[in-house]
Scaffold this active site. Structure first.
Site, PDB file in Angstrom:
ATOM      1  N   GLY A 252     -13.178  19.143 -34.628  1.00 38.60           N
ATOM      2  CA  GLY A 252     -12.146  19.196 -33.605  1.00 38.60           C
ATOM      3  C   GLY A 252     -11.772  17.803 -33.158  1.00 38.60           C
ATOM      4  O   GLY A 252     -12.111  16.813 -33.807  1.00 38.60           O
TER       5      GLY A 252
ATOM      6  N   ASP B 189      -7.735  24.582 -18.381  1.00 41.62           N
ATOM      7  CA  ASP B 189      -7.222  24.618 -19.755  1.00 41.62           C
ATOM      8  C   ASP B 189      -7.643  25.911 -20.438  1.00 41.62           C
ATOM      9  O   ASP B 189      -8.116  25.911 -21.574  1.00 41.62           O
ATOM     10  CB  ASP B 189      -7.720  23.409 -20.545  1.00 41.62           C
ATOM     11  CG  ASP B 189      -6.967  23.223 -21.872  1.00 41.62           C
ATOM     12  OD1 ASP B 189      -5.818  23.694 -21.966  1.00 41.62           O
ATOM     13  OD2 ASP B 189      -7.518  22.615 -22.801  1.00 41.62           O
TER      14      ASP B 189
END
Length: 401
Positions: free
Chosen positions: A27, A145
């Site tokens: 990631g 988020d």
């Protein structure tokens, strides 16, 4: 974190009881590997996130430290926890290795797979997300988020909210929180119009968007930019500047940004009455389901349903479980976050986090620490962390059943 093809073990030092199984993926912050913990009773699998040169960007380094602190402190079965923080080879280290429970998938992959998802699955997922948020919000933490890819899921439908790097708390009533939070599709209207005035209500809006996405298997508001997001929100929910901005505190109404926000609906010709309402977008949904989504997507944040209220809503009431609907014993202490994130400051603070779990490294590095004015042995006792409750499935069967 889905299983991928087998691969060679990464070039990092791990305890001998951790046996490498495979690389799971990479990631923005690093790569994740699957290990088997041979020291555990059932040789459980754990995920190790390997972040190289974590201080190369100060803001990223601070987010990683924030995530470590939150994962260690927030002890709830629907929040990703910190299993371990592997000790660095010395105090002047570059890489961080975070050990976490292994989860099979993320919710984004579940939604866009060919797996069969029943209403009981959607209820189970939403209920568990809300349980995690109830605990987080009681600790004075807002995720900021929340989206399907930040929600991890096991094959038995147990779920954990992850990725706390953008999470924050309200340090003071006057604090202006940053605008660059929440992936666009899941941003509440107050984030689009008045990004300096918001708190935990933005997480509940995100849950409403996620709930819709689980049911329809497509995003509710696929906006190209802020303006397009507002148009799509108004198309489904309607928008009136007088009605939907009436909640703004008097002290903020003198701000030029509020005046611009008040003019924007008219400038964009946002409809006050929706032309594509939720009922039309979810024709097969029950009244209770539509009511919950509507209350999660209330454009007035002060009227938006809370996590506790949403859990008690008739659509989810049959999943009521006091053991899973706990609140934090105390508010999370954000004082650690008030520092300038230089490379040395980040390394020192991350080293201290490692020393909480591995106090033996203080003696190992005594010469280095003493030379630089640190005092070995002070403040290095491991944190007292009780065992988290084992997760319990709340759906009727595994994904795909």
């Amino acid at each position: 974190m889905p299983e991928g093809p087998a691969s060679e073990a990464p070039a990092l030092e791990v305890p001998s009881h951790l046996v490498h199984v495979q690389r799971l993926g990479a990631g923005a912050y690093g790569e994740v590997h699957l290990y088997e913990d041979t020291a555990s009773k059932d040789k459980e699998k754990v995920a190790v996130k390997w972040i190289r040169d974590f201080t190369r960007d100060p803001l990223t380094g601070k987010r990683i430290l924030r995530e470590v602190r939150l994962m260690a402190a927030l002890r709830h079965e629907n929040l990703l926890k910190l299993t371990d923080l592997l000790p660095p080879p010395n105090p002047d280290f570059d890489d961080v290795c975070i050990v976490m429970p292994y989860m099979h998938l993320d919710l984004h992959k579940v939604i866009y797979s060919k797996m069969k998802l029943s209403e009981s699955h959607s209820q189970a997922f939403v209920c568990q997300i809300l349980r995690g948020l109830k605990y987080m919000h009681s600790a004075g933490v807002v995720h900021r988020d929340l989206k399907p890819s930040n929600v991890l899921v096991n094959k038995d439908c147990t779920l954990r909210i992850a990725d706390f790097g953008l999470a924050r708390g309200r340090l003071s009533e006057e604090e202006n929180l940053t605008e660059y939070v929440v992936t666009r599709y899941y941003r509440a209207p107050e984030l689009l119009l008045l990004p300096w005035i918001y708190f935990e209500q933005v997480d509940l809006w995100s849950v409403g968007c996620i709930h819709f996405e689980i049911l329809s298997r497509e995003p509710l508001f696929r906006g190209k930019d802020h303006m397009d997001m507002l148009k799509r929100i108004a198309s489904t929910l309607g928008f009136s500047a007088d009605r939907d901005l009436d909640w703004v505190p008097e002290k903020d109404r003198l701000d030029d940004r509020f005046k611009k926000a008040k003019e924007m609906p008219a400038a964009l010709r946002l409809p006050e009455v929706p032309d594509r309402p939720l009922r039309q977008l979810l024709p097969g949904a029950s009244e209770a389901c539509l009511d919950l989504i509507s209350r999660l997507l209330d454009k007035v944040p002060s009227s938006r349903i809370t996590a506790s209220e949403a859990i008690a809503h008739e659509y989810l009431a049959h999943l009521h479980d006091p053991a899973g609907e706990t609140v934090a014993s105390k508010v999370f202490d954000w004082n650690f976050d008030c520092f300038e994130p230089t490379k040395r400051a980040l390394k020192d603070r991350m080293y201290a986090e490692c020393a909480r779990r591995h106090p033996d490294i203080i003696e190992r590095d005594a010469a280095w620490l003493t030379q630089r004015g640190y005092y070995p042995g002070k403040g290095t006792a491991p944190l007292s962390q009780g065992p988290a409750a084992a997760p319990r499935p709340v759906a009727r069967g595994p994904i795909g059943a």
